[in-house]
Design an enzyme around this catalytic site. Structure first.
Site, PDB file in Angstrom:
ATOM      1  N   GLY A 374      12.576  55.257 -28.473  1.00  0.00           N
ATOM      2  CA  GLY A 374      13.289  54.015 -28.699  1.00  0.00           C
ATOM      3  C   GLY A 374      14.205  54.036 -29.903  1.00  0.00           C
ATOM      4  O   GLY A 374      14.753  53.000 -30.284  1.00  0.00           O
ATOM      5  N   GLY A 376      17.091  55.586 -30.083  1.00  0.00           N
ATOM      6  CA  GLY A 376      18.507  55.566 -29.695  1.00  0.00           C
ATOM      7  C   GLY A 376      19.054  56.898 -29.233  1.00  0.00           C
ATOM      8  O   GLY A 376      20.266  57.034 -29.023  1.00  0.00           O
ATOM      9  N   LYS A 377      18.184  57.886 -29.049  1.00  0.00           N
ATOM     10  CA  LYS A 377      18.658  59.230 -28.675  1.00  0.00           C
ATOM     11  C   LYS A 377      19.344  59.211 -27.305  1.00  0.00           C
ATOM     12  O   LYS A 377      20.458  59.732 -27.150  1.00  0.00           O
ATOM     13  CB  LYS A 377      17.477  60.214 -28.664  1.00  0.00           C
ATOM     14  N   GLU A 502      15.301  65.901 -22.506  1.00  0.00           N
ATOM     15  CA  GLU A 502      13.888  66.227 -22.287  1.00  0.00           C
ATOM     16  C   GLU A 502      13.698  66.862 -20.913  1.00  0.00           C
ATOM     17  O   GLU A 502      12.810  66.483 -20.144  1.00  0.00           O
ATOM     18  CB  GLU A 502      13.034  64.967 -22.421  1.00  0.00           C
TER      19      GLU A 502
END
Length: 579
Positions: A374, A376-377, A502
């Site tokens: 959470g 902001g990536k 990811e």
């Protein structure tokens, strides 16, 4: 939704129809044929009058029989042709409307779909256009023939007997007094029904798309109750429509029967005192039926028209929305050598997410983003893809603001592999080549992408190979297989900037081995941006940025951050264990 609140008018309805480039020549030909067919049907009562008033077996000749038969058959054939032509116009208009709405949806920004369930959008394309289709294809041709039939009958009736015709007009103000309020109520009910239909469609589509989630958590009862509530709402508004129609039909029938009784009663008196012939009375009744049938249809048309106005408002609401912004520059030649964020701030609605983010990524560099969930990536990746516009600051490619670059050209140089690669229904080949046009790749290119992504390791074992159907959202494939297809898709596009969100986080060890090797090959010679939860994917990055609560709080190599950034060091030890 804005489109639900959009108010429509007859002018907007006509403008919407005009925007489909309806063929005026075909339309007026259909109307002309309808006029001719109606004129033929208007002659029949006059022939009947002549036949009754001057009945004589000597008059029944073969030419007269042929004439009457020809009028009947000719009128029927012309009516059929005109109905087909007008129906074709209706189908053409609806096809154009659906194409326009579908094309518009594909151009709308991601922010619209963030706020709107996909089922509601589907309802705009299918349900709302179907309402307009029903009006144009079924009711509009009947309206034209009905108007002509009523107008022609009334004119002839005035010539036959103006006194009896005036008695017939007693029904006109009564009919208007009934139709207007019921039509207005129908418009409101129809709008509510369509809104509920859209919401229900969205809800069941969402449930069915996540059927495994529902079953895993024994949520059948919850979803059944939620679905039953939606079905109940549809039933409630459907019954309100039924009540209006149930009132409309018998009221109109009663009014018309009252008129028929008046005409027969007054006409019978006129026949009895010799001021009207039986033939004239019979002709009058035949013309009256040619008026009554269209009048009943007019009531139905008015209710359908009010439905169409509601649908028009929603469709216009969609068509008037702003498109996803594309760049204005022409002949831009991008090398994708340098990607820069310059004091970028951004948020969703009124909620800030990123604040004054600045970084530079160059060709053949690997840049990693690390931080709590959470922080902001993923939003950074969304901004690079131009799903959203920044609040302040700028993002540039080769010192050119990305908002100035044509979208298709800009995105063609960017590849994206998410944690779970999106898969569409179709074959493995369809998924690998998704978004590319024929001629932009060869079979050799596909074969190379399959080999480089290690997708061939499982494709070769499938009976249909690369033409294997994967099912909706790739349900027939494992997570690792879906990821490798996503990587093959990226290989085939040969992007200059590669973003990995990811990409190996949810894979088992064997799948991770294949996917990891494919990613290493894919990253070579490109600008690579990585969001990672695994230490092995970031330790060799050229630069790592630590994002916390939307702010860039540290940058450097893994060794530099371990030495200088307490939160990075703690985060690394907690998330990955000490290395």
């Amino acid at each position: 939704m804005n489109n639900n609140k959009e108010k429509a008018s007859f002018k907007k309805f006509i403008n919407l129809i005009k925007s489909t480039n309806v063929k005026k020549g075909l339309f007026f030909t259909g109307v002309l044929l309808t006029l001719i067919g109606t004129a033929g049907s208007l002659i029949v009562p006059l022939l009947t009058q002549m036949f009754i008033d001057g009945f004589n077996t000597d008059l029944i000749t073969m030419p007269l029989v042929i004439l009457i038969t020809g009028v009947f058959l000719g009128s029927a054939v012309i009516d059929g042709i005109s109905y087909y032509m007008l129906a074709k116009i209706g189908q053409t208009v609806v096809r154009s409307l659906r194409e326009m709405v579908w094309a518009k949806f594909l151009k709308l920004p991601v922010s619209y779909f963030d706020k709107t369930k996909s089922g509601e959008s589907v309802s705009r394309v299918v349900n709302d256009t179907s309402i307009i289709q029903n009006l144009i294809t079924s009711h509009f041709p009947q309206l034209i023939s009905g108007v002509l039939s009523v107008a022609g009958s009334v004119i002839i009736l005035f010539f036959l007997d103006w006194k009896l015709t005036l008695i017939m007009f007693v029904s006109l103000p009564i009919s208007i007094a009934v139709i207007m309020p019921l039509g207005s109520r129908m418009q409101k009910v129809s709008k509510k029904l369509q809104d509920e239909t859209a919401a229900f469609t969205g809800a069941i589509q969402e449930t069915l798309s996540e059927i495994r989630l529902m079953k895993s958590f024994n949520a059948e009862n919850y979803e059944q109750q939620k679905g039953n509530r939606g079905i109940g709402q549809l039933y409630k508004y459907g019954m309100k429509e039924a009540v209006i129609n149930a009132l409309l039909s018998p009221i109109m029938y009663t009014i018309m029967m009252f008129v028929i009784i008046l005409v027969i009663g007054y006409g019978g008196l006129r026949v009895a005192d010799g001021t009207m012939t039986i033939g004239t009375l019979v002709a009058f009744l035949l013309y009256l039926f040619q008026i009554i049938m269209p009048m009943t249809m007019f009531a139905m048309f008015f209710t359908e028209y009010n439905k169409a106005l509601g649908a028009t408002g929603r469709i216009m609401g969609i068509l008037e929305m702003g498109d996803e912004k594309s760049g204005s520059l022409e002949d831009v030649s991008l090398a994708y050598k340098t990607l820069q964020f310059n004091n970028v701030s951004f948020g969703y609605e009124d909620t800030p997410v990123l604040e004054n983010i600045s970084f530079t990524a160059k060709n053949n560099q690997k840049i990693a983003f690390v931080g709590p969930s959470g922080s902001g990536k993923s939003t950074i990746f969304s901004l690079i893809e131009r799903y959203y516009s920044v609040w302040s600051g700028s993002i540039t490619i080769d010192n050119i603001g990305i908002e100035n670059i044509p979208l298709s050209e800009y995105r063609s140089g960017i590849g994206y592999v998410a944690q779970e690669s999106a898969i569409i229904s179709g074959t493995i080949k369809d998924n690998i080549t998704y978004g590319l046009k024929a001629g932009e790749y060869t079979d050799e290119d596909i074969e190379r992408a399959v080999k480089q992504s290690y997708t061939s390791e499982f494709i070769d074992e499938l009976p249909d190979g690369i033409l294997t159907e994967v099912g909706e959202r790739g349900v027939k494939l494992s997570g690792g297989q879906r990821q490798r297809i996503g990587i093959a898709r990226a290989f085939l596009r040969n992007p200059q900037i590669l973003m990995l969100d990811e990409a190996t986080a949810s894979l088992d060890s064997q799948s991770e081995k294949y996917v990891g090797e494919a990613l290493n090959d894919l990253m070579a010679g490109r600008t690579v941006l990585v969001i990672a939860h695994r230490l092995s994917t970031i330790v060799n990055s050229d630069k790592i940025y630590f994002i916390d609560s939307g702010q860039l709080t540290g940058e450097g190599t893994h060794i530099e951050l371990m030495a200088s950034h307490d939160m990075y060091r703690a985060f690394t030890e907690q998330q990955f264990g000490e290395d």
